[in-house]
Design a protein around this motif. Structure first.
Motif, PDB file in Angstrom:
ATOM      1  N   ILE A  65      -7.838   8.948   1.266  1.00 53.33           N
ATOM      2  CA  ILE A  65      -7.022  10.150   1.071  1.00 53.33           C
ATOM      3  C   ILE A  65      -7.499  10.873  -0.186  1.00 53.33           C
ATOM      4  CG2 ILE A  65      -5.011   9.206   2.248  1.00 53.33           C
ATOM      5  CD1 ILE A  65      -3.798   8.567  -0.462  1.00 53.33           C
ATOM      6  N   GLY A  66      -7.031  12.097  -0.359  1.00 54.43           N
ATOM      7  CA  GLY A  66      -7.544  12.887  -1.474  1.00 54.43           C
ATOM      8  C   GLY A  66      -6.510  13.357  -2.455  1.00 54.43           C
ATOM      9  N   SER A  67      -5.222  13.065  -2.234  1.00 47.32           N
ATOM     10  CA  SER A  67      -4.219  13.585  -3.156  1.00 47.32           C
ATOM     11  C   SER A  67      -3.000  12.686  -3.159  1.00 47.32           C
ATOM     12  CB  SER A  67      -3.799  15.002  -2.757  1.00 47.32           C
ATOM     13  OG  SER A  67      -3.063  14.975  -1.552  1.00 47.32           O
ATOM     14  N   ARG A  68      -2.148  12.888  -4.176  1.00 45.63           N
ATOM     15  CA  ARG A  68      -0.933  12.110  -4.329  1.00 45.63           C
ATOM     16  C   ARG A  68       0.033  12.332  -3.162  1.00 45.63           C
ATOM     17  NH1 ARG A  68      -0.909  11.060 -10.232  1.00 45.63           N
ATOM     18  NH2 ARG A  68       1.297  10.503 -10.216  1.00 45.63           N
ATOM     19  N   ARG A  69       0.063  13.553  -2.637  1.00 42.70           N
ATOM     20  CA  ARG A  69       1.039  13.838  -1.582  1.00 42.70           C
ATOM     21  C   ARG A  69       0.742  13.108  -0.276  1.00 42.70           C
ATOM     22  NH1 ARG A  69      -1.809  18.635  -2.280  1.00 42.70           N
ATOM     23  NH2 ARG A  69      -3.188  19.192  -0.538  1.00 42.70           N
ATOM     24  N   ASP A  70      -0.496  12.576  -0.141  1.00 41.77           N
ATOM     25  CA  ASP A  70      -0.843  11.847   1.078  1.00 41.77           C
ATOM     26  C   ASP A  70      -0.462  10.371   1.019  1.00 41.77           C
ATOM     27  OD1 ASP A  70      -2.020  14.162   2.090  1.00 41.77           O
ATOM     28  OD2 ASP A  70      -3.963  13.694   1.160  1.00 41.77           O
ATOM     29  N   LEU A  71      -0.019   9.901  -0.155  1.00 39.58           N
ATOM     30  CA  LEU A  71       0.177   8.466  -0.329  1.00 39.58           C
ATOM     31  C   LEU A  71       1.309   7.908   0.531  1.00 39.58           C
ATOM     32  CD1 LEU A  71      -0.330   7.455  -4.069  1.00 39.58           C
ATOM     33  CD2 LEU A  71      -1.279   6.360  -2.050  1.00 39.58           C
ATOM     34  N   ALA A  72       2.436   8.603   0.556  1.00 45.89           N
ATOM     35  CA  ALA A  72       3.589   8.062   1.288  1.00 45.89           C
ATOM     36  C   ALA A  72       3.240   7.784   2.741  1.00 45.89           C
ATOM     37  CB  ALA A  72       4.767   9.029   1.184  1.00 45.89           C
ATOM     38  N   ALA A  73       2.558   8.729   3.378  1.00 45.06           N
ATOM     39  CA  ALA A  73       2.184   8.543   4.776  1.00 45.06           C
ATOM     40  C   ALA A  73       1.184   7.406   4.921  1.00 45.06           C
ATOM     41  CB  ALA A  73       1.611   9.838   5.345  1.00 45.06           C
ATOM     42  N   ALA A  74       0.236   7.316   3.996  1.00 46.45           N
ATOM     43  CA  ALA A  74      -0.781   6.262   4.074  1.00 46.45           C
ATOM     44  C   ALA A  74      -0.140   4.880   3.942  1.00 46.45           C
ATOM     45  CB  ALA A  74      -1.835   6.470   2.991  1.00 46.45           C
ATOM     46  N   LEU A  75       0.843   4.754   3.062  1.00 46.96           N
ATOM     47  CA  LEU A  75       1.516   3.469   2.900  1.00 46.96           C
ATOM     48  C   LEU A  75       2.386   3.151   4.116  1.00 46.96           C
ATOM     49  CD1 LEU A  75       2.608   3.645  -0.846  1.00 46.96           C
ATOM     50  CD2 LEU A  75       0.637   2.464   0.121  1.00 46.96           C
TER      51      LEU A  75
END
Length: 908
Positions: A894-904
């Motif tokens: 991923i490339g940004s903080r906002r993508d983390l929740a979905a990735a987790l």
């Protein structure tokens, strides 16, 4: 004295130099490294530090050393190390900047806690290293003041990606405790060939080869010993090695050799060396001014320098710390007092009031109230900087110098309190005994008793602490009502800890406390509630305990957490449990409260378990363990036990349970017995070994420990039902109802509904399961909700309703797997297979490729925390947080903080 790569102490040190060179390469590449050089006195540690300092490879070097006279001055070595970096102070967050400025006496403020100072130093190092790699060198760790040792060890354990090297030099194990577990490089004696060459360079003439070999063997190749022990000895004296000296420890023999050399010097030179040894920071200007008062001129320095004992440049530098100690030990007591007096006279009372007071204290030949008062003021300044250990030392010496028995007793009592607050309870009893020699008023005598009891409780939270606390509370009752209530509360808490091993201690404490006028503050309300629970039973105490918990609405009472959390558990009040532990964590982090934080972390971890947040709880327990390792503070085993039981890993859980029982017996803490048996009941219910679970649960309920007593009744209902013991299950269900009906919280009523489904009327079982699922869902009790679904699914399967059973069992299995409750997940999986469904195994938690720390940072980022906020929570520098975050992004694609929740969320 040579200080380069040709230094004789560096002969044969290719391995050590290679390791230091590799460390510097790593730091230049953007990593942080920590190393402890460990070896006996004279082994060459300082020479290796010199090599490192002179070959920094483009980095900046800051250096400090522990000095024995300064070992009781708070933050003295830390300030020496950080002074060149204070230009970066303004870049720190305001709380950290203020904490460091207060600790160093640069500004006034609230006494800072060590953790906050540690965060500030971590940030200071990171900011300095942002300009160029930073190499921090700390020599003579065995003489660090306590606060510097605590803070530097904390920083050493948190460095990761700041381009900082932190290198310590310490003597053999036993000189210090906190550095244990850090990477080490053992500095041994020189290899035989290099040792012979070094010895030959100082021998006074030809020596028999066998004698030379014996000398090499006796010194174990120690470079300083090889250089110093033969000095002044004739070939005849060397004919049998070092003769009678060989029975002495090597360091003592080297120091004795330095003493011989010092004794051969002119009297003025000896006095000059003594003054240099007593002056702690190597301030040459101050030293010359003191020597002038002693009538010693500059010419006295030449013989000492010619003898290779000391050099005077920008700072005084002894050949070795053993030279300094040899100067003290060879000095006459009167000469030592004269030197201290001269140093006190030339020390600026405005700039260095504490060093001046310390010199005056050592110059005093007998009692001196003026000096004692000055030391007492120094203790106050030390406390204002958070230096409780230093304050205790000042007060101890002030008591010794007090001519009047009354202030002497008061100062000894104050010193005892400071020692206790500094986390050194073992040193308190002697000070209390000294205080009792003086005239003490009734209130002071009660304080002595109270402190003695608090020491007993701190050293062993078992039965031995309760009676003395109770005696102190009774004495305080007519003198200080607020202190009496607080001490009665401690006595009740000690009795609760003693549990089944305490006999009638709880009843005795409660009966004594019952006569104390009730207070309306949180402590008074909690005392009333616990007293009522002890004497009149659960139902009568519930309203009073609720009032007490409601009064704990601010962060002003974290000291009550250890009793407030069991009260919340007694009431099945999950909302209060969550609120109390959250506010305790906030208070501990905001102040850096070392004494509170490990306990707060453990209790908060326990509060997360019913919600199924095993990973978050485990992170907090790891943090508590790290702090405990860095500070020596113990961490309660409660949450770790429960977590291990619910995880269901048989071997580690059983080992932890057994260790807890052993510790409970040794310390007289019966409450730990109840907790260990409860963990056993959970573990065995999870694995389906119901007879064993039933036996363990029955051992818990043999004594009414707060919290686990009612929980064990619920475990007993399940275990007895499955073990074919309906009468046992029915009795446990009825006893549970006596609690849950009064508590009447969604958690309590949901738990009772499960017990009713298992052991109540058969025709109402399904309605009870529906009620349990509804109430536990409302309570947010994901763990207990999943257990209710598992039991309901098992009941449905036995009723041959396989389709309905699959729905409940599948949901339970997925939930247990996600949270990491492996034992219950396997049990649910077996039931699913019995319904004809294939079970797919999946791993719990975050993506497997993330480390534990990366996963924790990822979760905090997903929750909206900034890097500085995460750094404060995890005790990392913001730069290290960013470094971990870049690795998380790369691993998750991923490339940004906002993508983390979905990735987790989408991880396996």
């Amino acid at each position: 004295m040579p200080r380069n790569a040709e230094n004789p102490a560096l002969l044969g040190r290719l391995r050590e130099r290679d390791q230091l060179d590799g460390l510097l390469r790593d730091v230049r590449a953007g990593h942080s490294r920590v190393l402890v050089l460990r070896g006996e006195a004279g082994a060459g540690k300082t020479a290796l530090l010199d090599y490192l300092s002179e070959h920094p490879g483009g980095g900046r070097v800051v250096r400090a050393a522990g000095v024995e006279p300064e070992s009781e001055i708070a933050y003295s070595t830390l300030q020496q190390l950080c002074a060149p970096l204070l230009g970066h102070l303004d870049r720190l967050a305001e709380p950290q900047r203020a904490a460091l400025a207060t600790a160093f006496g640069l500004s006034a403020g609230q006494p800072p806690q060590a953790l906050l100072v540690g965060l500030a130093v971590l940030g200071l190092f990171a900011e300095a290293a942002a300009e160029q790699p930073l190499v921090c060198v700390v020599d003579d760790v065995q003489w660090l003041d306590r606060m510097s040792e605590v803070v530097l060890t904390f920083v050493a354990r948190r460095l990761e990606a700041e381009s900082v090297a932190l290198i310590f030099a310490a003597r053999r194990p036993g000189d210090e405790q906190l550095l244990r577990g850090l990477p080490e490089l053992s500095v041994e004696g020189l290899p035989d060939a290099e040792a012979r060459a070094l010895l030959d360079s100082v021998l006074p003439g030809p020596v028999d080869a066998r004698v030379r070999e014996r000398i090499v063997a006796e010194t174990h190749g120690n470079p300083l010993a090889l250089l110093e022990l033969p000095r002044g000895l004739t070939p005849a004296e060397l004919a049998f090695g070092f003769g009678a000296q060989t029975a002495m420890p090597l360091a003592s023999r080297m120091e004795e050799g330095f003493q011989r050399r010092i004794a051969a010097l002119p009297p003025d030179t000896r006095r000059l060396l003594l003054a240099a040894a007593v002056e702690p920071v190597g301030d040459v200007t101050l030293l010359w001014r003191a020597l002038q008062r002693l009538g010693v001129g500059p010419e006295a320095a030449a013989p000492a320098q010619a003898a290779g004992l000391v050099e005077f440049a920008a700072r005084t530098r002894f050949r070795h710390p053993l030279v300094r100690s040899a100067c003290w030990r060879s000095a006459d007591a009167a000469d030592l007092r004269d030197v201290h007096r001269a140093l006190a006279e030339v020390t600026d009372p405005a700039q260095e009031p504490d060093r001046r007071a310390w010199h005056r204290a050592h110059a005093a030949a007998g009692p001196d109230e003026e000096v004692a008062g000055e030391l007492e003021r120094s203790a106050g300044r030390a406390l204002s900087r958070g230096g409780r250990s230093a304050a205790a030392t000042f007060l101890e010496r002030a008591a010794e110098l007090s001519p009047d028995p009354k202030p002497r007793a008061e100062r000894a009592l104050a010193a005892a309190q400071a020692r206790f607050d500094a986390g050194a309870p073992a040193r308190v009893p002697d000070l209390l005994a000294a205080a009792e020699l003086g005239p003490l008023g009734p209130l002071q005598r009660a304080r002595v008793e109270r402190l003695r009891a608090q020491v007993a409780f701190a050293l062993s939270q078992g039965r031995a602490a309760g009676p003395p606390l109770l005696a102190a509370a009774r004495r305080l009752e007519e003198l200080d009502l607020a202190a009496a209530r607080e001490t009665y509360l401690s006595a009740l808490g000690a009795a609760v800890h003693a549990g089944r091993l305490g006999g009638d201690d709880l009843r005795h404490a409660a009966e004594a406390a019952r006569g104390v006028p009730a207070g309306e503050d949180a402590a008074g309300l909690l005392l009333t509630g616990l007293t009522t629970w002890s004497l009149q039973g659960y139902a009568t105490a519930v309203p009073q305990l609720r009032r007490a918990l409601a009064a704990l609405t601010t962060e002003e009472d974290p000291r009550l957490l250890w009793l407030a959390v069991p009260a919340a558990q007694l009431l099945w009040d999950d909302a209060a449990w969550q609120r109390l532990t959250e506010q305790a964590i906030r208070a501990a982090r905001a102040t850096g409260a070392l004494a509170l934080l490990p306990t707060a972390l453990v209790l908060r971890a326990g509060a997360l378990l019913p919600a199924g947040r095993f990973t978050d709880a485990s992170d907090l327990l790891d943090e508590a363990a790290a702090i405990g390792q860095a500070t020596g503070l113990p961490t309660p085993p409660s949450a770790a036990l429960t977590l291990a039981a619910y995880r269901g890993r048989e071997a580690p859980a059983s080992d932890l349970i057994a260790a807890t029982v052993r510790d409970a017996d040794a310390r007289g803490e019966g409450q730990l017995h109840g907790l260990a048996h409860f963990a056993t009941a959970v573990l065995r219910n999870g694995s389906g070994r119901y007879q064993e679970a039933m036996r363990a649960a029955r051992q818990v309920i043999a004594y009414e420990d707060p919290g686990v007593f009612a929980w064990a009744l619920a475990e007993l209902v399940e275990a007895a039902t499955r073990a074919g013991e309906p009468a046992v299950a029915a009795e446990a269900r009825e006893r549970l109802a006596e609690r849950t009906g009064v508590a009447a919280t969604p958690w309590a009523l949901g738990s009772q509904a499960v017990a009713d489904a298992l052991a109540g009327p058969a025709g109402k079982a399904e309605d009870c399961y529906h009620e349990a699922i509804e109430r536990l869902t409302a309570a947010g009790q994901e763990l207990h909700l999943s257990r209710a679904r598992l039991l309901y699914g098992e009941w449905l399967r036995r009723a041959n309703r396989r389709t309905d059973a699959r729905t409940q069992l599948r949901t339970a299995h997925e939930s247990f797997t996600a949270m990491g409750a492996e034992g219950f997940a396997e049990r649910a999986g077996r039931e699913l297979v019995a319904t004809g469904e294939t079970v797919r195994k999946r791993s719990p938690g975050v993506p497997a490729e993330l480390t534990a720390q990366e996963a924790q940072i990822a979760r905090l980022v997903a929750a909206g925390r900034t890097n500085p906020e995460i750094g404060t929570v995890l005790f990392l520098s913001p730069r290290t947080v960013e470094w971990h975050l870049r690795k998380v992004f790369a691993k998750l694609g991923i490339g940004s903080r906002r993508d983390l929740a979905a990735a987790l969320r989408d991880g396996p």
